[in-house]
Write a protein that holds these residues in place. Structure first.
Motif, PDB file in Angstrom:
ATOM      1  N   GLY A  80       0.836  -1.212   0.000  1.00 47.71           N
ATOM      2  CA  GLY A  80       0.000   0.000   0.000  1.00 47.71           C
ATOM      3  C   GLY A  80       0.865   1.254   0.000  1.00 47.71           C
ATOM      4  O   GLY A  80       0.603   2.204  -0.749  1.00 47.71           O
ATOM      5  N   GLU A  81       1.909   1.261   0.832  1.00 53.87           N
ATOM      6  CA  GLU A  81       2.801   2.419   0.898  1.00 53.87           C
ATOM      7  C   GLU A  81       3.486   2.643  -0.450  1.00 53.87           C
ATOM      8  O   GLU A  81       3.718   3.777  -0.871  1.00 53.87           O
ATOM      9  CB  GLU A  81       3.851   2.203   1.995  1.00 53.87           C
ATOM     10  CG  GLU A  81       4.714   3.432   2.221  1.00 53.87           C
ATOM     11  CD  GLU A  81       5.878   3.175   3.174  1.00 53.87           C
ATOM     12  OE1 GLU A  81       6.021   3.932   4.142  1.00 53.87           O
ATOM     13  OE2 GLU A  81       6.656   2.215   2.931  1.00 53.87           O
ATOM     14  N   VAL A  83       2.294   2.210  -3.331  1.00 53.06           N
ATOM     15  CA  VAL A  83       1.373   2.888  -4.256  1.00 53.06           C
ATOM     16  C   VAL A  83       1.342   4.386  -3.934  1.00 53.06           C
ATOM     17  O   VAL A  83       1.367   5.227  -4.831  1.00 53.06           O
ATOM     18  CB  VAL A  83      -0.050   2.270  -4.147  1.00 53.06           C
ATOM     19  CG1 VAL A  83      -1.041   3.023  -5.022  1.00 53.06           C
ATOM     20  CG2 VAL A  83      -0.012   0.792  -4.520  1.00 53.06           C
ATOM     21  N   GLN A  84       1.343   4.710  -2.634  1.00 59.53           N
ATOM     22  CA  GLN A  84       1.293   6.117  -2.208  1.00 59.53           C
ATOM     23  C   GLN A  84       2.623   6.830  -2.436  1.00 59.53           C
ATOM     24  O   GLN A  84       2.664   8.012  -2.722  1.00 59.53           O
ATOM     25  CB  GLN A  84       1.001   6.209  -0.688  1.00 59.53           C
ATOM     26  CG  GLN A  84      -0.290   5.559  -0.239  1.00 59.53           C
ATOM     27  CD  GLN A  84      -1.482   6.151  -0.931  1.00 59.53           C
ATOM     28  OE1 GLN A  84      -1.538   7.353  -1.161  1.00 59.53           O
ATOM     29  NE2 GLN A  84      -2.434   5.323  -1.330  1.00 59.53           N
ATOM     30  N   ASN A  85       3.728   6.105  -2.257  1.00 60.92           N
ATOM     31  CA  ASN A  85       5.040   6.744  -2.224  1.00 60.92           C
ATOM     32  C   ASN A  85       6.040   5.944  -3.075  1.00 60.92           C
ATOM     33  O   ASN A  85       7.014   5.384  -2.560  1.00 60.92           O
ATOM     34  CB  ASN A  85       5.489   6.797  -0.747  1.00 60.92           C
ATOM     35  CG  ASN A  85       6.702   7.680  -0.548  1.00 60.92           C
ATOM     36  OD1 ASN A  85       7.260   8.211  -1.524  1.00 60.92           O
ATOM     37  ND2 ASN A  85       7.135   7.835   0.693  1.00 60.92           N
ATOM     38  N   ASN A 139       1.743  -3.376  -8.591  1.00 67.73           N
ATOM     39  CA  ASN A 139       2.029  -2.249  -7.686  1.00 67.73           C
ATOM     40  C   ASN A 139       3.528  -1.963  -7.736  1.00 67.73           C
ATOM     41  O   ASN A 139       4.320  -2.818  -8.160  1.00 67.73           O
ATOM     42  CB  ASN A 139       1.568  -2.584  -6.256  1.00 67.73           C
ATOM     43  CG  ASN A 139       2.141  -3.903  -5.777  1.00 67.73           C
ATOM     44  OD1 ASN A 139       3.352  -4.060  -5.624  1.00 67.73           O
ATOM     45  ND2 ASN A 139       1.269  -4.884  -5.585  1.00 67.73           N
TER      46      ASN A 139
END
Ligand SMILES: NC(=O)c1ccc[n+]([C@@H]2O[C@H](COP(=O)([O-])OP(=O)(O)OC[C@H]3O[C@@H](n4cnc5c(N)ncnc54)[C@H](O)[C@@H]3O)[C@@H](O)[C@H]2O)c1
Length: 332
Positions: A80-81, A83-85, A139
């Motif tokens: 998840g991180e 994807v954000q960063n 991802n």
């Protein structure tokens, strides 16, 4: 006896492999920035606190120790991180990994075992997933692992190094002797989250209950961390023996649904576990199950802890004894 440079050796999987290397009579040298690792997880070996972005300290370490091989665990690994960063992931997992192989080349170290991931495959087209399955990561985390595998292949083709890339499915469990375990913060892995819930009454979300699986929840392949450690020893032996490289899956070939894992944790711990049905997370495939036939046939890998119940028992043993993990202050 080989002197082996271990990036990320203070982390969950790395620390278990360090223990196994010592047991086999090798000399591990741990290199870790302790961003998610724990100093207390490594005993009786040199630990260099440094970051892979720092070529100077890397080079000094390679000049000081008679390093013959590398095992590369260090990475950021939260999907998840990533994807954000994404820049954090490409910097650490690709750029910093490039630093490592540049130093290896300069210091004439030609063997590396790399921690890859099932995330390189993306959405599976067939189950079980073999190494021939196309790699279409969904991802940035999976992308970084796939890119670095291609870097290793190119260096191999240029006769600069030999590598073994191990594509782990879901690493789980803890050292059966109870010395080491899994302590991530934040924790995102299902088994330690469920054990925490059993210990302190917190609840755990079940992401998606409407998948095309027998009970509607996602199915994953859990592999015991000690079985992963044995695979690393076999990979090292293979690199010593042959001037060859290879890519191998590491899983048990048994899929367990989220609900089955919850039931197993309840059974092993004898405690209540509160699970809350929640919406699907984007990008979670319904099933991820490995074929590990290749590593069994070519390297003779045999899992000693293939059953989910044993995996959970070893994790439970460690968490019961260490309810706060290794302790959350930076240990020196
Ligand atoms: N745990 C799993 O289920 C799983 C599955 C597939 C692949 N992997 C891969 O296996 C490897 C190990 O996973 P883990 O669960 O033990 O993770 P972890 O976070 O426990 O260990 C990673 C270690 O690397 C260190 N590190 C990270 N970046 C660094 C840097 N730039 N310089 C120096 N040290 C650095 C961290 O401090 C930590 O000790 C990772 O590469 C991960 O992507 C893990």
């Amino acid at each position: 006896m080989l002197t082996v440079f271990i990036t990320g050796g203070a982390g969950y999987i790395g620390s278990h492999v360090v223990k196994e290397l010592l047991h086999q009579g090798h000399q591990p040298i741990v290199f870790d920035n302790l961003q998610t690792g724990h100093r207390k997880a490594v005993k009786n070996v040199p630990v260099i606190e440094g970051d892979l972005s720092d070529q100077k300290i890397l080079k000094e370490t390679f000049q000081y120790y008679p390093i013959k091989a590398v095992m590369h665990f260090a990475a950021d690994s939260l999907v998840g991180e990533s994807v954000q960063n994404p820049e954090k992931y490409f910097n650490n997992n690709v750029k910093n990994s490039m630093n490592l192989i540049e130093i290896m080349e300069e210091m004439n170290v030609k063997k590396i075992v790399f921690s890859s991931s099932a995330a390189v495959y993306g959405e599976p087209k067939e189950i079980p997933i073999s190494e021939k399955h196309p790699c279409v990561p969904t991802n940035p985390y999976g992308e970084t692992k796939w890119i670095f595998e291609k870097v290793l292949q190119a260096f191999h083709d240029a006769q600069k190094l030999n590598f073994i890339s191990l594509r782990y499915f879901n690493a789980a469990g803890a050292d059966p002797e109870g010395d080491l375990g899994e302590d991530h913060s934040p924790e995102t892995h299902l088994i330690p989250l469920l054990i925490k819930a059993a210990l302190d009454g917190t609840s755990v979300p079940v992401y998606g209950t409407d998948y095309h699986t027998p009970d509607g929840t996602c199915i994953r392949d859990y592999i015991h961390v000690t079985d992963l450690s044995h695979a690393h020893i076999l990979a090292l032996t293979q690199l010593e023996k042959e001037n060859a490289s290879g890519i191998y899956n590491l899983g048990n070939g048994n899929g367990y649904s989220v609900r089955e894992v919850i039931e197993t944790v309840k059974k092993v711990t004898g405690k209540k576990v509160t699970a809350i049905d929640s919406p699907r997370r984007p990008g979670d495939p319904a099933r991820l199950v490995a074929s590990s036939t290749k590593i069994k046939e070519e390297l003779g890998w045999v899992p000693n802890y293939p059953h989910l119940e044993t995996i959970v028992e070893t994790a439970w043993k460690w968490h019961k004894k260490h309810p706060n993990g290794y302790g959350h202050q930076k240990e020196k």
